[in-house]
Structure formats: C-alpha cells, structure tokens
Design a protein around this motif. Structure first.
Motif, PDB file in Angstrom:
ATOM      1  N   GLY A   1       0.782  -1.235   0.000  1.00  0.00           N
ATOM      2  CA  GLY A   1       0.000   0.000   0.000  1.00  0.00           C
ATOM      3  C   GLY A   1       0.811   1.281   0.000  1.00  0.00           C
ATOM      4  N   ALA A   2       2.151   1.187  -0.158  1.00  0.00           N
ATOM      5  CA  ALA A   2       2.943   2.421  -0.224  1.00  0.00           C
ATOM      6  C   ALA A   2       2.447   3.272  -1.393  1.00  0.00           C
ATOM      7  N   ALA A   3       2.456   4.607  -1.189  1.00  0.00           N
ATOM      8  CA  ALA A   3       1.965   5.513  -2.240  1.00  0.00           C
ATOM      9  C   ALA A   3       2.961   5.578  -3.394  1.00  0.00           C
ATOM     10  N   GLY A   4       4.221   5.387  -3.114  1.00  0.00           N
ATOM     11  CA  GLY A   4       5.253   5.441  -4.148  1.00  0.00           C
ATOM     12  C   GLY A   4       6.613   5.285  -3.499  1.00  0.00           C
ATOM     13  N   ILE A   5       7.614   5.056  -4.345  1.00  0.00           N
ATOM     14  CA  ILE A   5       8.976   4.841  -3.839  1.00  0.00           C
ATOM     15  C   ILE A   5       9.912   5.785  -4.576  1.00  0.00           C
ATOM     16  N   ARG A   6      10.737   6.462  -3.807  1.00  0.00           N
ATOM     17  CA  ARG A   6      11.770   7.287  -4.435  1.00  0.00           C
ATOM     18  C   ARG A   6      13.095   6.558  -4.240  1.00  0.00           C
ATOM     19  N   ALA A   7      13.684   6.095  -5.340  1.00  0.00           N
ATOM     20  CA  ALA A   7      14.947   5.354  -5.240  1.00  0.00           C
ATOM     21  C   ALA A   7      16.099   6.340  -5.325  1.00  0.00           C
ATOM     22  N   VAL A   8      16.930   6.395  -4.292  1.00  0.00           N
ATOM     23  CA  VAL A   8      18.062   7.322  -4.319  1.00  0.00           C
ATOM     24  C   VAL A   8      19.341   6.552  -4.024  1.00  0.00           C
ATOM     25  N   ARG A   9      20.455   7.130  -4.517  1.00  0.00           N
ATOM     26  CA  ARG A   9      21.706   6.395  -4.439  1.00  0.00           C
ATOM     27  C   ARG A   9      22.369   6.529  -3.065  1.00  0.00           C
ATOM     28  N   SER A  10      22.281   7.734  -2.461  1.00  0.00           N
ATOM     29  CA  SER A  10      23.081   7.921  -1.246  1.00  0.00           C
ATOM     30  C   SER A  10      22.221   8.088  -0.007  1.00  0.00           C
ATOM     31  N   MET A  11      22.806   7.739   1.142  1.00  0.00           N
ATOM     32  CA  MET A  11      22.088   7.887   2.410  1.00  0.00           C
ATOM     33  C   MET A  11      21.885   9.362   2.731  1.00  0.00           C
TER      34      MET A  11
ATOM     35  N   GLU B   1      21.354  11.787   0.613  1.00  0.00           N
ATOM     36  CA  GLU B   1      20.202  12.240  -0.175  1.00  0.00           C
ATOM     37  C   GLU B   1      18.906  11.797   0.514  1.00  0.00           C
ATOM     38  N   ALA B   2      18.883  10.549   0.987  1.00  0.00           N
ATOM     39  CA  ALA B   2      17.675  10.021   1.643  1.00  0.00           C
ATOM     40  C   ALA B   2      17.388  10.829   2.906  1.00  0.00           C
ATOM     41  N   ARG B   3      18.434  11.079   3.688  1.00  0.00           N
ATOM     42  CA  ARG B   3      18.220  11.799   4.952  1.00  0.00           C
ATOM     43  C   ARG B   3      17.785  13.242   4.692  1.00  0.00           C
ATOM     44  N   SER B   4      18.341  13.886   3.649  1.00  0.00           N
ATOM     45  CA  SER B   4      17.871  15.260   3.413  1.00  0.00           C
ATOM     46  C   SER B   4      16.442  15.278   2.903  1.00  0.00           C
ATOM     47  N   MET B   5      16.022  14.249   2.187  1.00  0.00           N
ATOM     48  CA  MET B   5      14.593  14.213   1.773  1.00  0.00           C
ATOM     49  C   MET B   5      13.694  14.132   2.996  1.00  0.00           C
TER      50      MET B   5
ATOM     51  N   GLU C   1      19.358  -0.366   2.915  1.00  0.00           N
ATOM     52  CA  GLU C   1      20.424  -1.105   3.597  1.00  0.00           C
ATOM     53  C   GLU C   1      21.795  -0.621   3.199  1.00  0.00           C
ATOM     54  N   ARG C   2      22.715  -0.873   4.097  1.00  0.00           N
ATOM     55  CA  ARG C   2      24.138  -0.848   3.765  1.00  0.00           C
ATOM     56  C   ARG C   2      24.721  -2.086   4.443  1.00  0.00           C
ATOM     57  N   GLY C   3      25.472  -2.877   3.687  1.00  0.00           N
ATOM     58  CA  GLY C   3      25.970  -4.142   4.237  1.00  0.00           C
ATOM     59  C   GLY C   3      24.814  -5.064   4.622  1.00  0.00           C
ATOM     60  N   GLY C   4      23.663  -4.870   3.998  1.00  0.00           N
ATOM     61  CA  GLY C   4      22.498  -5.729   4.257  1.00  0.00           C
ATOM     62  C   GLY C   4      21.617  -5.236   5.393  1.00  0.00           C
ATOM     63  N   LEU C   5      22.134  -4.315   6.225  1.00  0.00           N
ATOM     64  CA  LEU C   5      21.397  -3.915   7.434  1.00  0.00           C
ATOM     65  C   LEU C   5      20.811  -2.510   7.298  1.00  0.00           C
TER      66      LEU C   5
END
Ligand code: MLT
Length: 241
Positions: free
Chosen positions: A44-54, A56-60, A72-76
């Motif tokens: 049920g997620a409305a959408g996914i934004r795929a980003v390369r760096s953590m 970038e994700a944190r600033s979003m 994940e990084r290293g699987g975790l």
C-alpha cells in the motif's frame, strides 16, 4: 520482432545513440531491492523514491518528514531508518499511503543509471510473469539491466533475466540474452528448482548469514504478484505501472 538484450551489470549497458528509439529498460535486483519495491507497493505504499546515497535520503526526510526511510548498507538498516530492505518484514500498517525513500547498495544505483529517455520497469522473481506480459504488450526493444553485487555480477539477477528472456524466445535475442536464458534454465534444472538455484548465490548465502533467511524465501517466489513497479519520470516516483 523487437530485440531483447541483457546488461549483466549497469555499467555494461550498451552506448545509446541520441536518435535511437528509447526502448524499455527492465532493472533487476532480486536480492532484494526490486523485490522490495513490488512488496512495498503491494503493502500500500503511495510510491517509492529510489536514491543512491544515504545523505540524499536523509535530506529528503528532513525536507518532508512524512516520508519513510528504507534501505540497507551491508544488508542492514542504516541508523535512524524506519526499516531495512526486507520484503518479508514490511509492516503494511506503517507503509500504507506513505512515500518510501529507498536507498540500497546496488539496486537503487542501477535504477539511477538507466538513461532518462528510457521507460524503466522493475523485475523480480515475484512479478516475473506480469513483467513479461507488460514487456510483450509494449513490444519495444528491451534492455534487461542486472544490478549485480558490489560491482560484480550476480547469479540471482542473471537467473531472473534469463527467465524473462526465456518467456520472450520468439523475439530477436542478442547472444548475451540467449546465453543468459540457457544458463538460467540449466541452473534451475541442475539445482532442482528456483529457490535452490537462488540459494546457491553468494548474496543469498550472505543474507542467510545475516539472519535474513525469510527474505531469501520471499524473493524466490515465482510470479506471486501482478505489480509492475515503474519509474514515473515526471514525479520521480516508482509506482505501479
Ligand atoms: C542492493 O541493492 O544492494 C540490495 O538490495 C542489497 C540487499 O538488500 O541485501
């Protein structure tokens, strides 16, 4: 007949001439990014934004606190993220109606590397037949892009790529596409099934070692969803296509 080709790694995508028709790209990261994308949308997620760096994700998240951070990084799961990259561990209550920002080591990088002129669909084993039907309906030259693992080729992505090519055998296949299809069907036969073939991969062994056996089992399911995640180039969101 349209042509089907396989890039065994994102940086092996063939160069494109600017006047070539866009065709379609199909990105695979069976373990686990593209399986996760289909599972998030199914939850049920409305959408996914795929980003390369953590970063970038944190600033979003800083700009838009209602988004969820996954990956994940290293699987975790990275520190402070709302969830990891476990399709078997998604909480539908948490994700329903929310935008998920996803950053992973290989899969989200592969999505970003697809030329902006190409429509981009996400393939996993879980949605294989739905993607095969979509690609057949589109009827355009198709490039399957394997994400690989840490810069190296990954047998689980090539397994899914080969199974997709195998469903499009009447199309014009490049040598790589034909080899990938033959190897996939051979490996499934020799291993005694898809899950057994998947479990032989380096990345599956690593995930099991990290305690993610349930994810490997989840990712090995064949065609259990009709969801075809597709990148909407205008919004930048991955949504059901
Ligand atoms: C990736 O993109 O590298 C993967 O999906 C890694 C993982 O989840 O184990």
């Amino acid at each position: 007949m349209p042509k089907i080709n396989v890039a065994v790694l994102p940086d092996r995508m063939p160069p494109r001439s600017p006047d070539a028709p866009p065709g379609v790209a199909v990105v695979i990261d069976v373990l686990r990014a593209t399986t996760m994308m289909a599972a998030l949308l199914d939850a049920g997620a409305a959408g996914i934004r795929a980003v390369r760096s953590m970063n970038e994700a944190r600033s979003m998240k800083a700009r838009e606190p209602s988004v969820l951070l996954a990956g994940e990084r290293g699987g975790l799961a990275p520190d402070g993220f709302d969830m990891g990259n476990s399709p078997a561990g998604i909480d539908p209550e948490l994700v329903r109606g929310r935008t998920v920002v996803l950053t992973t080591t290989n899969g989200t990088r592969a999505v970003e590397m697809v030329p902006a002129s190409m429509p981009c669909l996400m393939l996993s084993l879980t949605n294989l037949d739905a993607v095969a039907e979509r690609v057949r309906t589109l009827g355009a030259d198709t490039l399957i892009v394997c994400s690989g693992t840490d810069g190296g080729r990954s047998s689980e992505d090539e397994l899914a790529a080969g199974l997709l090519v195998d469903r499009l055998r009447t199309w014009t296949m490049t040598d790589t596409a034909e080899d990938t299809a033959d190897l996939a069907t051979g490996s499934i036969g020799a291993s005694g099934g898809i899950e057994a073939a998947l479990r032989r991969s380096f990345h599956a062994e690593r995930l099991v070692g990290l305690g993610f056996d349930a994810d490997v089992r989840f990712c090995a399911q064949l065609s259990v969803t009709r969801t075809v995640p597709a990148l909407n180039r205008r919004s930048g969101l991955i949504v059901p296509g």
